[in-house]
Structure formats: C-alpha cells, structure tokens
Design an enzyme around this catalytic site. Sequence first.
Site, PDB file in Angstrom:
ATOM      1  N   SER A 206      -7.935  40.348  23.399  1.00  0.00           N
ATOM      2  CA  SER A 206      -8.567  39.086  23.819  1.00  0.00           C
ATOM      3  C   SER A 206      -9.438  39.248  25.061  1.00  0.00           C
ATOM      4  O   SER A 206     -10.082  38.292  25.487  1.00  0.00           O
ATOM      5  CB  SER A 206      -7.477  38.047  24.126  1.00  0.00           C
ATOM      6  OG  SER A 206      -6.680  37.832  22.991  1.00  0.00           O
TER       7      SER A 206
ATOM      8  N   THR B  61      -8.138  41.325  27.923  1.00  0.00           N
ATOM      9  CA  THR B  61      -7.163  41.469  29.013  1.00  0.00           C
ATOM     10  C   THR B  61      -7.635  42.429  30.099  1.00  0.00           C
ATOM     11  O   THR B  61      -7.495  42.144  31.289  1.00  0.00           O
ATOM     12  CB  THR B  61      -5.826  41.997  28.450  1.00  0.00           C
ATOM     13  OG1 THR B  61      -5.703  41.578  27.096  1.00  0.00           O
ATOM     14  CG2 THR B  61      -4.656  41.512  29.266  1.00  0.00           C
TER      15      THR B  61
ATOM     16  N   THR C 125       0.882  40.875  30.128  1.00  0.00           N
ATOM     17  CA  THR C 125       1.784  40.934  28.970  1.00  0.00           C
ATOM     18  C   THR C 125       1.096  40.366  27.740  1.00  0.00           C
ATOM     19  O   THR C 125       0.227  39.498  27.844  1.00  0.00           O
ATOM     20  CB  THR C 125       3.100  40.156  29.216  1.00  0.00           C
ATOM     21  OG1 THR C 125       3.925  40.312  28.066  1.00  0.00           O
ATOM     22  CG2 THR C 125       2.873  38.673  29.426  1.00  0.00           C
ATOM     23  N   HIS C 126       1.512  40.876  26.580  1.00  0.00           N
ATOM     24  CA  HIS C 126       1.040  40.304  25.313  1.00  0.00           C
ATOM     25  C   HIS C 126       2.155  39.483  24.654  1.00  0.00           C
ATOM     26  O   HIS C 126       2.068  39.158  23.468  1.00  0.00           O
ATOM     27  CB  HIS C 126       0.612  41.415  24.345  1.00  0.00           C
ATOM     28  CG  HIS C 126      -0.645  42.144  24.746  1.00  0.00           C
ATOM     29  ND1 HIS C 126      -1.776  41.507  25.206  1.00  0.00           N
ATOM     30  CD2 HIS C 126      -0.959  43.471  24.722  1.00  0.00           C
ATOM     31  CE1 HIS C 126      -2.709  42.409  25.459  1.00  0.00           C
ATOM     32  NE2 HIS C 126      -2.243  43.608  25.181  1.00  0.00           N
TER      33      HIS C 126
ATOM     34  N   ARG D  78      -9.388  34.232  22.507  1.00  0.00           N
ATOM     35  CA  ARG D  78     -10.641  34.752  21.946  1.00  0.00           C
ATOM     36  C   ARG D  78     -10.697  34.395  20.462  1.00  0.00           C
ATOM     37  O   ARG D  78      -9.639  34.303  19.805  1.00  0.00           O
ATOM     38  CB  ARG D  78     -10.688  36.280  22.122  1.00  0.00           C
ATOM     39  CG  ARG D  78     -12.000  36.909  21.696  1.00  0.00           C
ATOM     40  CD  ARG D  78     -11.963  38.429  21.810  1.00  0.00           C
ATOM     41  NE  ARG D  78     -13.272  38.996  21.550  1.00  0.00           N
ATOM     42  CZ  ARG D  78     -13.513  40.289  21.419  1.00  0.00           C
ATOM     43  NH1 ARG D  78     -12.521  41.167  21.573  1.00  0.00           N
ATOM     44  NH2 ARG D  78     -14.728  40.736  21.154  1.00  0.00           N
TER      45      ARG D  78
ATOM     46  N   MET E  64     -17.648  48.879  33.071  1.00  0.00           N
ATOM     47  CA  MET E  64     -16.228  49.183  32.823  1.00  0.00           C
ATOM     48  C   MET E  64     -16.073  50.332  31.826  1.00  0.00           C
ATOM     49  O   MET E  64     -15.212  51.180  31.970  1.00  0.00           O
ATOM     50  CB  MET E  64     -15.485  47.931  32.336  1.00  0.00           C
ATOM     51  CG  MET E  64     -15.250  46.927  33.458  1.00  0.00           C
ATOM     52  SD  MET E  64     -14.249  45.518  32.960  1.00  0.00           S
ATOM     53  CE  MET E  64     -12.662  46.296  32.632  1.00  0.00           C
TER      54      MET E  64
ATOM     55  N   ARG F 231     -15.140  48.922  23.284  1.00  0.00           N
ATOM     56  CA  ARG F 231     -15.784  49.255  22.014  1.00  0.00           C
ATOM     57  C   ARG F 231     -17.183  48.642  21.970  1.00  0.00           C
ATOM     58  O   ARG F 231     -18.168  49.343  22.073  1.00  0.00           O
ATOM     59  CB  ARG F 231     -14.892  48.737  20.870  1.00  0.00           C
ATOM     60  CG  ARG F 231     -15.271  49.230  19.475  1.00  0.00           C
ATOM     61  CD  ARG F 231     -14.402  48.552  18.429  1.00  0.00           C
ATOM     62  NE  ARG F 231     -14.590  47.112  18.435  1.00  0.00           N
ATOM     63  CZ  ARG F 231     -15.469  46.466  17.685  1.00  0.00           C
ATOM     64  NH1 ARG F 231     -16.238  47.127  16.841  1.00  0.00           N
ATOM     65  NH2 ARG F 231     -15.586  45.141  17.756  1.00  0.00           N
ATOM     66  N   LYS F 232     -17.288  47.309  21.858  1.00  0.00           N
ATOM     67  CA  LYS F 232     -18.607  46.662  21.831  1.00  0.00           C
ATOM     68  C   LYS F 232     -18.736  45.561  22.873  1.00  0.00           C
ATOM     69  O   LYS F 232     -19.808  45.319  23.399  1.00  0.00           O
ATOM     70  CB  LYS F 232     -18.845  46.046  20.451  1.00  0.00           C
ATOM     71  CG  LYS F 232     -19.380  46.998  19.406  1.00  0.00           C
ATOM     72  CD  LYS F 232     -19.922  46.199  18.236  1.00  0.00           C
ATOM     73  CE  LYS F 232     -20.623  47.069  17.229  1.00  0.00           C
ATOM     74  NZ  LYS F 232     -21.052  46.280  16.052  1.00  0.00           N
ATOM     75  N   GLY F 233     -17.658  44.836  23.078  1.00  0.00           N
ATOM     76  CA  GLY F 233     -17.655  43.793  24.103  1.00  0.00           C
ATOM     77  C   GLY F 233     -18.585  42.627  23.815  1.00  0.00           C
ATOM     78  O   GLY F 233     -19.164  42.055  24.739  1.00  0.00           O
TER      79      GLY F 233
END
Length: 284
Positions: free
Chosen positions: A48, A50, A93-94, A116, A217, A244-246
Amino acid sequence: MSSQTQRSILHKFKGILFSTLSSEELLNSLDSFDAREDDVFLVSYPKSGTHWVAEVIENIPNARIALTSPIELGDISKLEELNVYSERRVIPTHLGYDMLPVSVKQKQCKIIYIVRNPKDIAVSLFHYYRDNPNLPCIETWAEFLELFLRGDVVYGSWFDHVLSWEKHKNANILILFFEEMKKDFSESLKKITTFLGINMNDSEINKIARKTTFLEMKNNAVKENCDPNHTICALTSNRNLVFRKGVVGDWINYFTSKQKRVFDEVFAERMKQSELARVLSESS
Ligand code: A3P
C-alpha cells in the site's frame, strides 16, 4: 517451487496466511506487548506504500522518533527487543485490526493506516510474490488474482483488512490514501505532521518531498545494504524488491476486461457499506 517448499515459507495463523518470518509463538504472544501511550503504529495491507510513508516520517525534522521493524516480524524475543527504544516508537505492521495487541487499543495509540486501490495492490503483490524468495512463486497472473480475491494470500483478504480498520475508525486513526499522496504530496504530509503534533515550514516540506520521490528511494535502495534494522515489511528486508513502478493505475496493464468485471463485482459487494471505498473510487 514444490508445494513442500511453499508450505515451509508460509503458515496459517487463525485462518490467515503469514510468512514463517513471523513465528507462530510471536503471533500468539502479541497481546502481551506493552504499548506506550506515545507509540505510533504505521499500518497497511502489504504493497500500500508503507516504505514510502515510513521514509517520509523518518525525514521529519525534530520528530524524535525511532522507526522499528514490524511488530510481527521475528520470534518471541521481538516484544522485548521493542523495549530498548527510548524515543517515541513508530512501529510498522501489516496486521488486521483484530490482531493488533490489545494494549495498543486500550492506550489509544495513534495509528496511521494507508489505503491503496486494491487492483494496483494485487498487481504489486503479484510481482512481490514472484521476486521475493520469502513468498511462493505463483506462475500466472490469472492464478494469483484468484488467490487475491479469495484472500488466500499473505495477511489474508484485502477486503477484510480494510473493513476491519474502517470499522474502528476514530480520531486516533489517520487514514492516508496512496493516490492522494501521489496527487498532492504536501497536503498528505501536512496531515501526517498535524496528526503527530509536529510543526513544519514549507521549505522543510519541500525538502522531504524531494528526498522521498520514487526515484530517489529506488536509487537509495540500490545503494543501501539490506539492513535488517531498517526493515519495514515483515516479508523482506531487501529494499531492492520494493520499488517497482510507484504509479497509480498500473492494473490496467494486467486485468483483462473479464477480470476487471469480476473484481468490480466482488468490490461492490464486499465494500457496499464502505465510506473508504467511495473515496478510493473517486481518487483512482
Ligand atoms: P508498485 O509495486 O506498484 O510499484 P509497500 O511499501 O507497502 O510494500 O508498497 C510498495 C509499493 O509502493 C510499490 O508499488 C512501490 O513501488 C510503491 N512505492 C514505494 N515508494 C514509493 C514512492 N516514494 N513513491 C511512489 N510509490 C512508491
């Protein structure tokens, strides 16, 4: 990957799939965690955003916080390890609401919950499953999507997760939307700092915006070693797997029109009472 190997990297706890990086003993003992009143929990369903929000919080000047590794990562010694911090703890935490330690609820700790668009999460998690050696490899997107819709993935169903948090929404929970952060970063950052009671000026805000772009990042992740003390997601400490893609809306490159229809039907049914779902549909 054989089903034997798959079994050994995931396990079920109270009907929900977890990585074996989260030991059963630790999951069983979460309620003995002694929360402090100034603890902040950074909560999300995996993928999402994090790492992004964690980086933003870490970059807030004068916040005097310590970002810990996820509360559910590790073995029974974890809860004691969290005691060593003297600064205000930000604990990622998830976990769904029901598994959050009872003292966090009693002490009404502040919680930032990131939401998200679940279609983008499904695509992101599909790649995470493929790239992350701590997760089983699911061969095809179609197969993965079925598992995702059934909640047969790590941390269970996205729908259950979001609904569990929405049900307990109150003034101590700040809900942040990934899509809104992409659209108006300064506004989202102001929400975070106001929520945490920290003042920041525009130049500080702009500096954080520059330091936490996706590219910045991603480049830093390549440079950094995998520092287990800087682990945000309980599914890996390798930050190279995260960026990855963001973007917003990558789902369109994966869903067939039939898959979209089925997903939208499940979404409409499961989220029919949800206010968050309405915001999500408008923002993504
Ligand atoms: P994608 O796989 O769609 O690219 P988490 O940190 O919860 O694991 O979420 C990872 C997702 O957040 C990935 O999505 C990642 O690229 C995206 N992400 C991480 N940092 C980001 C940033 N600074 N800006 C935008 N997206 C970011």
